[in-house]
Design a protein around this motif. Sequence first.
Motif, PDB file in Angstrom:
ATOM      1  N   LEU A   1       0.830  -1.196   0.000  1.00  0.00           N
ATOM      2  CA  LEU A   1       0.000   0.000   0.000  1.00  0.00           C
ATOM      3  C   LEU A   1       0.865   1.248   0.000  1.00  0.00           C
ATOM      4  N   GLY A   2       0.412   2.234  -0.720  1.00  0.00           N
ATOM      5  CA  GLY A   2       1.170   3.479  -0.796  1.00  0.00           C
ATOM      6  C   GLY A   2       0.288   4.685  -0.579  1.00  0.00           C
ATOM      7  N   TRP A   3       0.913   5.763  -0.160  1.00  0.00           N
ATOM      8  CA  TRP A   3       0.260   7.061  -0.084  1.00  0.00           C
ATOM      9  C   TRP A   3       0.953   7.993  -1.080  1.00  0.00           C
ATOM     10  N   PHE A   4       0.137   8.725  -1.794  1.00  0.00           N
ATOM     11  CA  PHE A   4       0.614   9.744  -2.713  1.00  0.00           C
ATOM     12  C   PHE A   4      -0.127  11.037  -2.399  1.00  0.00           C
TER      13      PHE A   4
ATOM     14  N   SER B   1      -0.675  -1.942  -4.720  1.00  0.00           N
ATOM     15  CA  SER B   1       0.214  -2.468  -5.751  1.00  0.00           C
ATOM     16  C   SER B   1       0.710  -3.854  -5.362  1.00  0.00           C
ATOM     17  N   PRO B   2       0.977  -4.691  -6.366  1.00  0.00           N
ATOM     18  CA  PRO B   2       1.615  -5.982  -6.055  1.00  0.00           C
ATOM     19  C   PRO B   2       3.066  -5.808  -5.590  1.00  0.00           C
ATOM     20  N   PHE B   3       3.633  -4.618  -5.836  1.00  0.00           N
ATOM     21  CA  PHE B   3       5.038  -4.375  -5.557  1.00  0.00           C
ATOM     22  C   PHE B   3       5.225  -3.183  -4.635  1.00  0.00           C
ATOM     23  N   LEU B   4       6.236  -3.221  -3.833  1.00  0.00           N
ATOM     24  CA  LEU B   4       6.577  -2.097  -2.969  1.00  0.00           C
ATOM     25  C   LEU B   4       7.439  -1.140  -3.783  1.00  0.00           C
ATOM     26  N   ARG B   5       6.807  -0.101  -4.320  1.00  0.00           N
ATOM     27  CA  ARG B   5       7.486   0.838  -5.190  1.00  0.00           C
ATOM     28  C   ARG B   5       7.051   2.266  -4.882  1.00  0.00           C
ATOM     29  N   SER B   6       7.835   3.203  -5.375  1.00  0.00           N
ATOM     30  CA  SER B   6       7.475   4.616  -5.221  1.00  0.00           C
ATOM     31  C   SER B   6       6.905   5.212  -6.500  1.00  0.00           C
ATOM     32  N   THR B   7       6.823   4.407  -7.544  1.00  0.00           N
ATOM     33  CA  THR B   7       6.332   4.909  -8.827  1.00  0.00           C
ATOM     34  C   THR B   7       4.859   4.565  -9.005  1.00  0.00           C
ATOM     35  N   MET B   8       4.091   5.499  -9.520  1.00  0.00           N
ATOM     36  CA  MET B   8       2.646   5.335  -9.623  1.00  0.00           C
ATOM     37  C   MET B   8       2.227   4.251 -10.590  1.00  0.00           C
ATOM     38  N   ASP B   9       3.065   3.951 -11.579  1.00  0.00           N
ATOM     39  CA  ASP B   9       2.631   3.058 -12.643  1.00  0.00           C
ATOM     40  C   ASP B   9       2.371   1.635 -12.178  1.00  0.00           C
TER      41      ASP B   9
END
Length: 121
Positions: A33-36, A98-106
Motif C-alpha cells: 500500500l502506498g500514499w501519494f 500495488s503488487p510491488f513495494l514501489r514509489s512509482t505510480m505506474d
Amino acid sequence: VQLQASGGGLVQAGGSLRLSCVASGRTFSLYALGWFRQAPGKEREFVAAISRSGGTTTYAESMKGRFTISRDNAKNTVYLQMNSLKPEDTAVYYCAGSPFLRSTMDVYDFWGPGTLVTVSS
C-alpha cells in the motif's frame, strides 16, 4: 479492491493528522500500500509505501522523520501519521495498492478518491 481514505482536514503548521485508508475485499494483505499526494497545480507525488506484511516501509526524502506509514491487515486499513506539518504539505492525499513495494505510480493498480489536507501557516 476498493479504497476509501479519510482523516484529512485543516490543521495549523506544526500540527499532526492521521490519515486512514480502509479497503474492501479479502485480498488486502496481498498488496503493498502506498500514499501519494497532489498539491494544487502540481503533479501527484509519492509519499510513503508499506509492504504486504508491514515489515518494510519506504518514504519520500522530504517526509522522512515526519510521516509514518503503518497497516493493520486485520482491519484492512493503512495509516499515515503526519507530524510537524508544513503549509507545503497541503494536498489531496491518495492511498493506492500495488503488487510491488514501489514509489512509482505506474505499478499501483487501484486508487482511493483522496482526502484533502490543508495546513495553515
